[in-house]
Design a protein around this motif. Structure first.
Motif, PDB file in Angstrom:
ATOM      1  N   UNK A 193      10.498   1.883   9.581  1.00 56.22           N
ATOM      2  CA  UNK A 193      10.608   1.892   8.117  1.00 56.22           C
ATOM      3  C   UNK A 193      10.009   3.211   7.636  1.00 56.22           C
ATOM      4  N   UNK A 194      10.825   4.025   6.963  1.00 50.65           N
ATOM      5  CA  UNK A 194      10.327   5.278   6.389  1.00 50.65           C
ATOM      6  C   UNK A 194      10.158   5.088   4.894  1.00 50.65           C
ATOM      7  N   UNK A 195       8.940   5.311   4.405  1.00 52.52           N
ATOM      8  CA  UNK A 195       8.684   5.222   2.964  1.00 52.52           C
ATOM      9  C   UNK A 195       8.420   6.645   2.474  1.00 52.52           C
ATOM     10  N   UNK A 196       9.361   7.167   1.659  1.00 48.49           N
ATOM     11  CA  UNK A 196       9.274   8.583   1.269  1.00 48.49           C
ATOM     12  C   UNK A 196       9.114   8.716  -0.233  1.00 48.49           C
ATOM     13  N   UNK A 197       8.252   9.632  -0.654  1.00 51.45           N
ATOM     14  CA  UNK A 197       8.164   9.945  -2.083  1.00 51.45           C
ATOM     15  C   UNK A 197       8.530  11.406  -2.274  1.00 51.45           C
ATOM     16  N   UNK A 198       8.841  11.770  -3.533  1.00 48.08           N
ATOM     17  CA  UNK A 198       9.142  13.173  -3.830  1.00 48.08           C
ATOM     18  C   UNK A 198       7.999  13.779  -4.636  1.00 48.08           C
ATOM     19  N   UNK A 199       6.785  13.356  -4.286  1.00 51.32           N
ATOM     20  CA  UNK A 199       5.598  13.893  -4.954  1.00 51.32           C
ATOM     21  C   UNK A 199       5.223  15.266  -4.426  1.00 51.32           C
ATOM     22  N   UNK A 200       4.029  15.717  -4.771  1.00 52.26           N
ATOM     23  CA  UNK A 200       3.628  17.087  -4.419  1.00 52.26           C
ATOM     24  C   UNK A 200       3.327  17.287  -2.940  1.00 52.26           C
ATOM     25  N   UNK A 201       3.236  16.200  -2.165  1.00 44.60           N
ATOM     26  CA  UNK A 201       2.911  16.344  -0.742  1.00 44.60           C
ATOM     27  C   UNK A 201       1.409  16.342  -0.523  1.00 44.60           C
ATOM     28  N   UNK A 241       0.825  -1.207   0.000  1.00 40.19           N
ATOM     29  CA  UNK A 241       0.000   0.000   0.000  1.00 40.19           C
ATOM     30  C   UNK A 241       0.857   1.254   0.000  1.00 40.19           C
ATOM     31  N   UNK A 242       1.868   1.287   0.859  1.00 42.99           N
ATOM     32  CA  UNK A 242       2.684   2.501   0.979  1.00 42.99           C
ATOM     33  C   UNK A 242       3.486   2.742  -0.300  1.00 42.99           C
ATOM     34  N   UNK A 243       4.039   1.635  -0.889  1.00 43.56           N
ATOM     35  CA  UNK A 243       4.829   1.788  -2.119  1.00 43.56           C
ATOM     36  C   UNK A 243       3.919   2.244  -3.261  1.00 43.56           C
ATOM     37  N   UNK A 293       1.078   3.910  -3.054  1.00 43.91           N
ATOM     38  CA  UNK A 293       0.703   5.304  -2.840  1.00 43.91           C
ATOM     39  C   UNK A 293       1.825   6.239  -3.271  1.00 43.91           C
ATOM     40  N   UNK A 294       3.058   5.840  -2.950  1.00 45.48           N
ATOM     41  CA  UNK A 294       4.201   6.696  -3.288  1.00 45.48           C
ATOM     42  C   UNK A 294       4.340   6.816  -4.803  1.00 45.48           C
ATOM     43  N   UNK A 295       4.218   5.685  -5.530  1.00 45.94           N
ATOM     44  CA  UNK A 295       4.334   5.718  -6.997  1.00 45.94           C
ATOM     45  C   UNK A 295       3.199   6.566  -7.566  1.00 45.94           C
ATOM     46  N   UNK A 296       2.008   6.349  -7.022  1.00 45.39           N
ATOM     47  CA  UNK A 296       0.832   7.094  -7.462  1.00 45.39           C
ATOM     48  C   UNK A 296       1.060   8.603  -7.307  1.00 45.39           C
TER      49      UNK A 296
END
Lengths: 128, 656
Positions: free
Chosen positions: B588-596, B554-556, B558-561
């Protein structure tokens, strides 16, 4: 003898109802919504008895059982559980919880449970 | 016209030219011309054109005073100016039959000494005609330009308006209309409605019924003296117009419309009908072209839609689908073939099939046969190789697509028969069932709290009121209702109880590595780069494999999305930490560089049924949180413009 009861529940209405009831029974009450606030209150020595919900916004409630076990004046903890959390309640009892109450809480039951916890606190104070 | 200055440069002549030569010279001039003695103003010679204008013979003109030819001749102004050429002046010429005619008179000095003059006469009416002709030609040219401009218009309406402008300039008509077949009406009843118009709208009717069109199937010219054949002419006559000309658009047996002009100054019928027919042909061609274009545009839209649907179908089927060009290069991979082969669509496109689809020796001959239109490899089981080199058993079918005996492409269907695939299918079913349990549990939890609040509130009221208060009975009943609701929730939960988690010791690093690998094709489609940073020798946690896979999937996802439009980095960091209460956790920190995530949504993202996606259920993060809580862990989120981080903490398995 007066006791202070720390109510840890993220539901405002639950805190209010239980707090009002226990105040009317002559207890001091403090209401907090998160684990961290609960830790602060416990560290200040403000809690004689703790009413603790299982699911809190910043983590898993019963973690407080371990954390308070190491304190000198280990306050009795009454777990408040829903029917989904029975296994946790059993687990909690094993880890030293004083009692557990199922939602919806019956105030008469709550009163009895708090009274028993009060007896324990009173006994410890005498022994101390 | 030779000037005196130029004449002076002539070579010296042995003999001077005589009058005969001068007369011959005058004959060559385009205008009527008089050769005049400068001093006496007597006419020495003339040309034939002069006789045509003046009606005097050459003899009659000879040796008379040139001034006597004109009525309002003013010598002083006319001869007064010295120099080679006087200003042309309009004078009234009295002809031999005593009629008068306006002529433009120009006087030239033929010698520096002023011995001889040349006078030219041009009738004003001829000059005006010539001027009008020039005007007409330039307008014609302009209307040709307008027409060629109209041919480049993409929309029919403005194109026909340009046509009407051109036609107006060409014909000088005051009112012009183009009528086209009314397509809104059913096809049996043919009528035309006015599509484009120039001039006062009331001068011609808005539409013409089928009955009248029979009279207008051929080009028609009407003037006031004739009988009125249709409402076209009737309307024009009521509006005070004196002529109407019309020409059909399209073939006589397949008329698509009508072009009509009308006005007050009727030009010659054959001239206007000729112009109108040329216009009608051009307009008909234009209308046809636009109709064809709009059909093409509609077909294109249709085909694009169909293509999108086909791609969507390809991507939802469970089989791998590979589409090959006739020369056996890869045209498309669907999602399933992307994941079973380990290549994404973009990187595989254009590569020869043998570079991507690696299998046993029977594969290529089968594809070559399919290229010839043979379907020999209908459903053969063979070993294929994933990009990583791992082999798996698959059922492969090749389907040549042949239309009109021409090979358009080859479709390869791949069904993954490996055990892993079977297991995956079973887990999917289990996951679906577990999902129902989770949803119910979340729902129960959400309902349980308000019931608890109402119940305790009621008890409080009962406690505060005197025992004999009349409200006690009502409160008692309400409490019974609360108990009923509570029992109901209990039975619902018992019915769809989430599968009890079987807790085992789990090493999170390989679990997360596997999930990231599984997501790689999607990440590369979305231009997302994974970046993993795991502390070495992390202790295991106690957990349920399937449930934790769901959390991190789910977290991965969401991050790709969150980065699907911009691309970016998916960073997963794993470390051991100590909570404030000395317990140990794996964080475990799952971070994306999306718009926030906007601040106002941040508090609610774990709430069930909260979603910002149009097709979202709002359950993903609620389930994620529930599972984490069931593992005695916790999950939190921080977000800022430029990224979102989910922090998951799970308790370390204590050594027994």
């Amino acid at each position: 003898m007066s006791f202070t009861i720390l109510i840890v529940d993220d539901e405002d209405n639950a805190r209010h109802n239980i707090g009002t009831f226990l105040s009317s029974k002559g207890y001091e009450t403090i209401g907090v919504a998160t684990l961290n606030e609960a830790r602060e209150a416990i560290n200040l020595g403000n809690a004689d008895i703790i009413l603790l919900d299982v699911q809190l916004p910043d983590g898993y409630g019963p973690i407080l059982l371990e954390e308070t076990a190491r304190l000198a004046m280990c306050p009795p903890i009454i777990m408040i559980t829903g029917y989904g959390d029975i296994e946790m309640a059993v687990d909690a009892m094993r880890n030293g919880a004083h009692d557990f109450l199922q939602k919806p809480i019956q105030l008469a039951q709550l009163e009895k449970s708090v009274e028993r916890a009060g007896d324990i606190v009173a006994m410890r104070r005498e022994l101390a | 016209m030779k000037t005196s200055a130029q004449l002076a440069n002539f070579p010296r002549l042995r003999r001077n030219p005589g009058l005969a030569e001068i007369t011959a010279l005058l004959e060559r001039l385009p205008e009527a011309a008089l050769f005049v003695d400068a001093k006496s103003k007597r006419i020495l010679g003339t040309n034939t054109k002069t006789s045509e204008i003046t009606l005097y013979s050459r003899q009659e003109l000879s040796d008379i005073d040139s001034a006597t030819l004109f009525v309002n001749f003013d010598e002083a102004t006319f001869w007064g100016t010295s120099g080679s050429e006087s200003h042309p002046e309009t004078l009234t010429l009295v002809r031999q039959n005593k009629t008068e005619v306006q002529v433009l008179v120009t006087c030239y000095d033929l010698s520096p000494q002023g011995k001889w003059n040349l006078i030219t006469l041009e009738p004003v009416s001829v000059l005006q005609q010539r001027q009008a002709e020039r005007q007409r030609r330039s307008e014609l040219l302009e209307s040709m330009n307008t027409i060629s401009q109209a041919l480049h218009e993409t929309e029919l309406k403005p194109a026909l308006e340009l046509f009407l402008n051109a036609a107006q300039k060409m014909t000088g008509a005051s009112t012009l209309s183009i009528y086209l077949q009314n397509l809104a009406k059913n096809n049996q009843e043919f009528e035309v409605v006015r599509f484009s118009h120039y001039g006062p709208p009331g001068n011609l009717p808005e539409q013409l019924p089928a009955l009248e069109l029979a009279h207008l199937r051929t080009a028609n010219f009407w003037t006031t003296s004739k009988r009125v054949p249709t409402s076209l002419q009737r309307t024009a006559r009521s509006a005070g117009l004196t002529y109407v000309a019309s020409a059909p658009l399209g073939q006589p047996n397949a008329m698509i419309g009508l072009v009509v002009i009308a006005g007050n100054q009727a030009p010659p019928a054959e001239q206007v009908l000729g112009q109108l027919q040329i216009l009608a042909e051009a307009i008909a061609a234009l209308v046809e072209q636009h109709t064809r274009m709009s059909y093409l545009a509609r077909d294109l839209k249709d085909l694009t839609w169909k293509n999108n649907i086909h791609q969507a179908i390809e991507n939802v089927v469970f089989d791998g689908v590979i589409v090959l060009d006739p020369n056996l290069t890869i045209s498309r991979l669907n999602h399933t073939s992307e994941s079973i082969l380990g290549y994404n669509n973009q990187e595989a496109q254009g590569h020869p099939v043998e570079d991507i689809l690696i299998g046993t020796e029977t594969l290529m001959p089968a594809l070559k046969a399919a290229q010839q239109g043979d379907q020999t490899l209908k459903q053969a089981n063979m070993r294929l190789y994933h990009r990583s080199g791992q082999a798996f058993l698959a059922q492969v079918s090749t389907v040549p697509t042949i239309v009109n005996e021409k090979l358009l492409g080859i479709i390869i269907l791949i069904q993954d028969l490996s055990e892993q695939e079977q297991i995956q299918l079973q887990t999917q079913e289990l996951e679906r069932r577990a999902l129902l349990g989770e949803v119910t549990a979340i729902f129960a939890h959400e309902v349980r709290n308000p019931i608890n609040n109402i119940s305790t509130g009621l008890q409080l009221m009962a406690y505060n009121l005197p025992e004999d208060d009349s409200n006690q009975e009502i409160i008692g009943r309400l409490q019974q209702d609360c108990d009923r609701l509570s029992e109901l929730m209990k039975s619902v939960l018992a019915f769809s109880r989430p599968a009890e988690y079987e807790m085992v010791a789990i090493d999170l690093s390989p679990l997360i590595n596997r999930l990231v690998d599984r997501a790689r094709p999607r990440m590369s489609n979305a231009k997302v780069e994974p970046h993993l940073q795991f502390d070495s020798s992390l202790p295991p946690i106690e957990g349920n494999q399937r449930a934790l896979e769901q959390v991190f999937t789910n977290l991965i996802n969401n991050a790709i999305q969150a980065m699907r439009e911009t691309g970016g980095t998916l960073a997963i960091k794993m470390q051991k930490i100590q909570s404030s209460g000395e317990s140990h956790y794996i964080q475990v920190d799952v971070a994306d560089s999306g718009p926030g995530i906007p601040k106002e949504n941040l508090d609610r993202i774990f709430h069930p049924f909260f979603t910002t996606k149009s097709d979202g259920t709002g359950l993903g993060l609620a389930i994620t949180k529930r599972i984490v809580t069931a593992h005695k862990g916790n999950i939190q989120v921080t977000s800022f413009p430029g990224g979102t981080v989910f922090h998951v903490q799970l308790p370390v398995l204590e050594a027994i």
